[in-house]
Design a protein around this motif. Structure first.
Motif, PDB file in Angstrom:
ATOM      1  N   THR A   1       0.840  -1.187   0.000  1.00  0.00           N
ATOM      2  CA  THR A   1       0.000   0.000   0.000  1.00  0.00           C
ATOM      3  C   THR A   1       0.880   1.243   0.000  1.00  0.00           C
ATOM      4  O   THR A   1       1.867   1.308   0.733  1.00  0.00           O
ATOM      5  N   HIS A   2       0.503   2.222  -0.821  1.00  0.00           N
ATOM      6  CA  HIS A   2       1.258   3.469  -0.931  1.00  0.00           C
ATOM      7  C   HIS A   2       0.292   4.654  -0.974  1.00  0.00           C
ATOM      8  O   HIS A   2      -0.804   4.537  -1.518  1.00  0.00           O
ATOM      9  N   THR A   3       0.732   5.784  -0.422  1.00  0.00           N
ATOM     10  CA  THR A   3      -0.049   7.014  -0.513  1.00  0.00           C
ATOM     11  C   THR A   3       0.641   7.974  -1.474  1.00  0.00           C
ATOM     12  O   THR A   3       1.869   8.012  -1.570  1.00  0.00           O
ATOM     13  N   LEU A   4      -0.182   8.752  -2.183  1.00  0.00           N
ATOM     14  CA  LEU A   4       0.300   9.739  -3.142  1.00  0.00           C
ATOM     15  C   LEU A   4      -0.460  11.042  -2.937  1.00  0.00           C
ATOM     16  O   LEU A   4      -1.673  11.031  -2.701  1.00  0.00           O
ATOM     17  N   GLN A   5       0.259  12.169  -3.055  1.00  0.00           N
ATOM     18  CA  GLN A   5      -0.376  13.482  -3.033  1.00  0.00           C
ATOM     19  C   GLN A   5       0.424  14.415  -3.935  1.00  0.00           C
ATOM     20  O   GLN A   5       1.657  14.418  -3.908  1.00  0.00           O
ATOM     21  N   LEU A   6      -0.282  15.214  -4.725  1.00  0.00           N
ATOM     22  CA  LEU A   6       0.331  16.230  -5.569  1.00  0.00           C
ATOM     23  C   LEU A   6       0.278  17.574  -4.856  1.00  0.00           C
ATOM     24  O   LEU A   6      -0.718  17.899  -4.205  1.00  0.00           O
ATOM     25  N   VAL A   7       1.353  18.363  -5.012  1.00  0.00           N
ATOM     26  CA  VAL A   7       1.416  19.707  -4.449  1.00  0.00           C
ATOM     27  C   VAL A   7       2.024  20.612  -5.507  1.00  0.00           C
ATOM     28  O   VAL A   7       3.065  20.295  -6.082  1.00  0.00           O
TER      29      VAL A   7
ATOM     30  N   SER B   1      -3.575  18.118  -4.209  1.00  0.00           N
ATOM     31  CA  SER B   1      -4.597  17.100  -4.446  1.00  0.00           C
ATOM     32  C   SER B   1      -5.005  16.453  -3.128  1.00  0.00           C
ATOM     33  O   SER B   1      -4.329  16.613  -2.104  1.00  0.00           O
ATOM     34  N   GLU B   2      -6.064  15.688  -3.195  1.00  0.00           N
ATOM     35  CA  GLU B   2      -6.395  14.799  -2.092  1.00  0.00           C
ATOM     36  C   GLU B   2      -5.301  13.739  -2.003  1.00  0.00           C
ATOM     37  O   GLU B   2      -4.650  13.424  -2.993  1.00  0.00           O
TER      38      GLU B   2
END
Length: 146
Positions: free
Chosen positions: A117-123, A138-139
């Motif tokens: 499992t991995h989390t991703l967020q754009l800034v 992003s969310e």
């Protein structure tokens, strides 16, 4: 009681206003993942396409109104939610496996992610890699790599 509610509401905005840069973002700007959704199961390598509505893309170092460039947070605290809070707003940190800079104006990448499992967020960052005022991000999504 009204004063307390106002103070609590004001303090809730401090992380985003205190660490945002001086470069204004365009009202209504939305940053998002084009080809991934929260909960997706994918195979590695993972293609990630960045979406942006309301602003344009310009490389780091280029000062054009209503533009910026993408940063991708991988498996790290969401913007403003780190132990220090402030560190999560310093996109000018060195790039590493958990913070990718797209300062040439790139709008997609391919990631070699381990199974799990991995989390991703754009800034979005301005010409100096600093989040805009108001920050555009992003969310956080969670994906599973098989």
């Amino acid at each position: 009681m009204r004063k307390l509610t106002f103070v609590v509401a004001l303090l809730a905005t401090v992380p985003f206003t205190a660490f945002a840069g001086e470069t204004a973002s365009a009202p209504g700007t939305v940053q998002y993942f084009v080809n991934l959704q929260d909960g997706d199961t994918v195979q590695s390598p993972v293609k990630v396409v960045f979406g942006l509505s309301g602003m344009g893309i310009a490389p780091a170092g280029v000062d054009v109104e209503n533009t910026g460039h993408h940063h991708l947070l991988i498996d790290r605290a969401a913007l403003g939610e780190g132990e220090d809070g402030a560190e999560e707003f310093d996109m000018n940190m060195p790039a590493d496996d958990n913070l990718m800079h797209f300062g040439k104006g790139q709008t997609e990448t391919t990631l070699d992610l381990a199974p799990g499992t991995h989390t991703l967020q754009l800034v979005m960052g301005d010409k100096d890699h600093i989040p805009h005022n108001a920050p555009v991000f992003s969310e956080v999504i969670t994906i599973t790599v098989e």
